[in-house]
Design a protein around this motif. Structure first.
Motif, short mmCIF file in Angstrom:
data_model
loop_
_atom_site.label_atom_id
_atom_site.label_comp_id
_atom_site.label_asym_id
_atom_site.label_seq_id
_atom_site.Cartn_x
_atom_site.Cartn_y
_atom_site.Cartn_z
N SER A 1 15.91 -30.04 5.56
CA SER A 1 14.59 -30.07 6.21
C SER A 1 14.61 -30.70 7.60
O SER A 1 13.69 -30.47 8.39
CB SER A 1 13.58 -30.82 5.32
OG SER A 1 14.01 -32.16 5.10
N ALA A 2 15.66 -31.45 7.94
CA ALA A 2 15.75 -32.04 9.27
C ALA A 2 16.17 -31.02 10.33
O ALA A 2 15.96 -31.25 11.52
CB ALA A 2 16.74 -33.21 9.27
N LEU A 3 16.74 -29.90 9.91
CA LEU A 3 17.22 -28.90 10.87
C LEU A 3 16.09 -28.37 11.74
O LEU A 3 15.05 -27.94 11.25
CB LEU A 3 17.86 -27.72 10.16
CG LEU A 3 19.30 -27.86 9.69
CD1 LEU A 3 19.75 -26.60 8.98
CD2 LEU A 3 20.22 -28.18 10.84
N ARG A 4 16.31 -28.38 13.04
CA ARG A 4 15.36 -27.80 13.99
C ARG A 4 15.96 -26.57 14.66
O ARG A 4 15.25 -25.66 15.04
CB ARG A 4 14.96 -28.84 15.06
CG ARG A 4 14.26 -30.06 14.49
CD ARG A 4 12.89 -29.66 13.95
NE ARG A 4 12.29 -30.77 13.23
CZ ARG A 4 12.21 -30.88 11.91
NH1 ARG A 4 12.71 -29.94 11.14
NH2 ARG A 4 11.64 -31.90 11.34
N THR A 5 17.30 -26.59 14.86
CA THR A 5 17.99 -25.47 15.49
C THR A 5 19.29 -25.21 14.77
O THR A 5 20.02 -26.13 14.43
CB THR A 5 18.30 -25.77 16.98
OG1 THR A 5 17.08 -26.03 17.67
CG2 THR A 5 19.02 -24.62 17.65
N VAL A 6 19.57 -23.93 14.53
CA VAL A 6 20.85 -23.49 13.98
C VAL A 6 21.46 -22.58 15.03
O VAL A 6 20.85 -21.57 15.41
CB VAL A 6 20.69 -22.75 12.64
CG1 VAL A 6 22.03 -22.23 12.15
CG2 VAL A 6 20.06 -23.67 11.60
N ALA A 7 22.64 -22.95 15.53
CA ALA A 7 23.27 -22.20 16.62
C ALA A 7 24.60 -21.62 16.18
O ALA A 7 25.37 -22.26 15.48
CB ALA A 7 23.47 -23.11 17.83
N ALA A 8 24.85 -20.41 16.62
CA ALA A 8 26.12 -19.73 16.35
C ALA A 8 26.81 -19.45 17.66
O ALA A 8 26.18 -19.07 18.64
CB ALA A 8 25.88 -18.43 15.59
N THR A 9 28.12 -19.65 17.69
CA THR A 9 28.88 -19.39 18.90
C THR A 9 30.21 -18.75 18.55
O THR A 9 30.53 -18.60 17.40
CB THR A 9 29.07 -20.69 19.72
OG1 THR A 9 29.62 -20.37 20.99
CG2 THR A 9 29.96 -21.68 19.00
#
Length: 156
Positions: free
Chosen positions: A104-112
């Motif tokens: 629930s703390a996740l604000r952004t999930v980034a893939a690179t």
């Protein structure tokens, strides 16, 4: 899960630039190079003032793909980044981290590393977090791509 804290110091000869890479190769042989390098990049770029960087040294797909999700939950990570292949492998293995861990703390999930596939965008939204901003920030070695891409105010 054990957490190790290292006392690091930034390299004094670090120069600002898009990659943050140094020109002198002998520094790669010094102890705690990775930890000092990461601190140097972030301190010189002034990007993460007041933030804590959580790094994982090991196989990201260990424990059936759960180890990074477990770490993210334990540390209340707000910005989670991994390779597009990591997300694709988790999806194909049926890993459902949003059900197994409190993310629930996740604000952004980034893939690179490579562009995120449409199926993996759906996977992150459905099985990781329905509210986190998803950013495919593939930019190779250009670290500016990590901070300039993924605009949360624009549609995907």
């Amino acid at each position: 899960m054990g957490i190790t804290t290292y006392s690091t110091k930034p390299y004094t000869d670090q120069r600002r630039g898009t990659s943050g890479l140094r020109k002198r190769v002998e520094v790669l042989l010094q102890g705690n190079y990775l930890k000092n390098f990461v601190q140097s990049v972030f301190e010189n770029q002034r990007v993460l003032i007041g933030a804590t960087v959580v790094l994982y040294d090991g196989a990201p797909l260990a424990d059936d793909g759960q180890v990074l999700w477990q770490l993210a939950a334990a540390e209340h990570v707000t910005f989670f980044g991994a390779s597009a292949k990591f997300f694709d492998t988790c999806r194909s293995r049926g890993v459902q981290p949003g059900e197994s861990w409190d993310l629930s703390a996740l604000r952004t999930v980034a893939a690179t590393g490579s562009p995120l596939s449409p199926a993996d965008f759906d996977y992150i939204h459905q099985d990781v977090s329905p509210v986190a901003h998803i950013a495919s920030i593939s930019g190779g070695t250009d670290i500016c791509g990590c901070f300039a891409l993924g605009d949360p105010t624009r549609p995907v």
